[in-house]
Design a protein around this motif. Sequence first.
Motif, mmCIF file in Angstrom:
data_model
loop_
_atom_site.group_PDB
_atom_site.id
_atom_site.type_symbol
_atom_site.label_atom_id
_atom_site.label_comp_id
_atom_site.label_asym_id
_atom_site.label_seq_id
_atom_site.Cartn_x
_atom_site.Cartn_y
_atom_site.Cartn_z
ATOM 1 N N MET A 2 0.828 -1.205 0.000
ATOM 2 C CA MET A 2 0.000 0.000 0.000
ATOM 3 C C MET A 2 0.866 1.260 0.000
ATOM 4 S SD MET A 2 -2.838 1.497 -0.164
ATOM 5 C CE MET A 2 -3.948 0.089 -0.063
ATOM 6 N N PHE A 3 1.958 1.223 0.750
ATOM 7 C CA PHE A 3 2.907 2.344 0.753
ATOM 8 C C PHE A 3 3.409 2.615 -0.664
ATOM 9 C CE2 PHE A 3 7.197 4.032 0.933
ATOM 10 C CZ PHE A 3 7.135 5.028 1.899
ATOM 11 N N LEU A 4 3.830 1.578 -1.355
ATOM 12 C CA LEU A 4 4.348 1.729 -2.716
ATOM 13 C C LEU A 4 3.253 2.196 -3.670
ATOM 14 C CD1 LEU A 4 6.562 -1.493 -2.909
ATOM 15 C CD2 LEU A 4 7.351 0.876 -2.666
ATOM 16 N N THR B 113 7.217 7.772 15.209
ATOM 17 C CA THR B 113 5.781 8.027 15.058
ATOM 18 C C THR B 113 5.088 6.831 14.423
ATOM 19 O OG1 THR B 113 6.164 10.403 14.826
ATOM 20 C CG2 THR B 113 4.047 9.559 14.072
ATOM 21 N N ILE B 114 5.671 6.282 13.372
ATOM 22 C CA ILE B 114 5.096 5.100 12.731
ATOM 23 C C ILE B 114 5.119 3.913 13.683
ATOM 24 C CG2 ILE B 114 5.457 3.383 10.894
ATOM 25 C CD1 ILE B 114 4.218 5.897 9.855
ATOM 26 N N ALA C 165 -4.630 5.080 7.301
ATOM 27 C CA ALA C 165 -4.206 6.457 7.565
ATOM 28 C C ALA C 165 -2.698 6.533 7.772
ATOM 29 C CB ALA C 165 -4.936 7.005 8.791
ATOM 30 N N VAL C 166 -2.147 5.547 8.477
ATOM 31 C CA VAL C 166 -0.700 5.503 8.696
ATOM 32 C C VAL C 166 0.026 5.305 7.370
ATOM 33 C CG1 VAL C 166 1.184 4.286 9.872
ATOM 34 C CG2 VAL C 166 -1.021 4.593 11.031
ATOM 35 N N ASN C 167 -0.458 4.355 6.571
ATOM 36 C CA ASN C 167 0.146 4.108 5.256
ATOM 37 C C ASN C 167 0.111 5.356 4.390
ATOM 38 O OD1 ASN C 167 0.416 1.410 6.004
ATOM 39 N ND2 ASN C 167 -1.481 0.796 5.004
ATOM 40 N N VAL D 110 9.478 0.528 6.274
ATOM 41 C CA VAL D 110 9.345 -0.929 6.353
ATOM 42 C C VAL D 110 9.740 -1.429 7.738
ATOM 43 C CG1 VAL D 110 10.279 -3.118 5.524
ATOM 44 C CG2 VAL D 110 9.643 -1.338 3.888
ATOM 45 N N VAL D 111 10.851 -0.945 8.263
ATOM 46 C CA VAL D 111 11.321 -1.411 9.571
ATOM 47 C C VAL D 111 10.376 -0.975 10.684
ATOM 48 C CG1 VAL D 111 13.198 -1.287 11.252
ATOM 49 C CG2 VAL D 111 13.727 -1.460 8.816
#
Length: 207
Positions: A84-86, A120-121, A134-136, A150-151
């Motif tokens: 989803m990030f990508l 924060t993540i 929302a985080v993504n 990722v980490v």
Amino acid sequence: MLKKIALAASYAAIAFVIYRYGDAVLTWLQQTDNIPSVIAAATLMALFPVIPYPVVGGVIGAALGPVLGAAVTWTGSAAASILMFLFIRYGYQDWGRRALERYKHTRKLTALFERNAFLTILFARLIPFIPSFAVNLFAALSRMSFVSYVVASSLGKIPATLLFAALGDDVMTDPAGIVTTVAVYGIFLALSLLLYRLWKKKRPTAA
């Protein structure tokens, strides 16, 4: 613009398929012992959260046990968050950055986030009621590096996936253990929130 519309339409179409056959997928998860297939299904269910992922994690935990179930649930959830990030970063970051920078409040929020993005993540993932999407979204639209995301995201997902799998296993084997499992996680969550608040208080003085 056509690329963005096509990506959004593709996502919506797959989400509809998951919605249409979600119950069948959950039933299949309870019966199969093919781990790679379960991981693939878990990834899809997390990527298209038509069915709440805690339910998916509980089903997997009940079927595979708390340890293996947690590992599979975590792998699917972590993989989905990366995808989803990508998807957002390479499909919508330019548009999203313009939207974030349009208003003073969101500019300040973005700058604060980018200054402390990793922690924060990490803490956001530890709190299960913060929407994963929302985080993504915010991370992908920011300038946070892919590796840091990722980490932090993957580490932060470990406690919640352990909880989901343990609860699913408790339902099937020891219903009385649900209280203990929830209590332990509640203590862990309270400590995490306390640490986060302490960190936020100390941060301005260190700046």
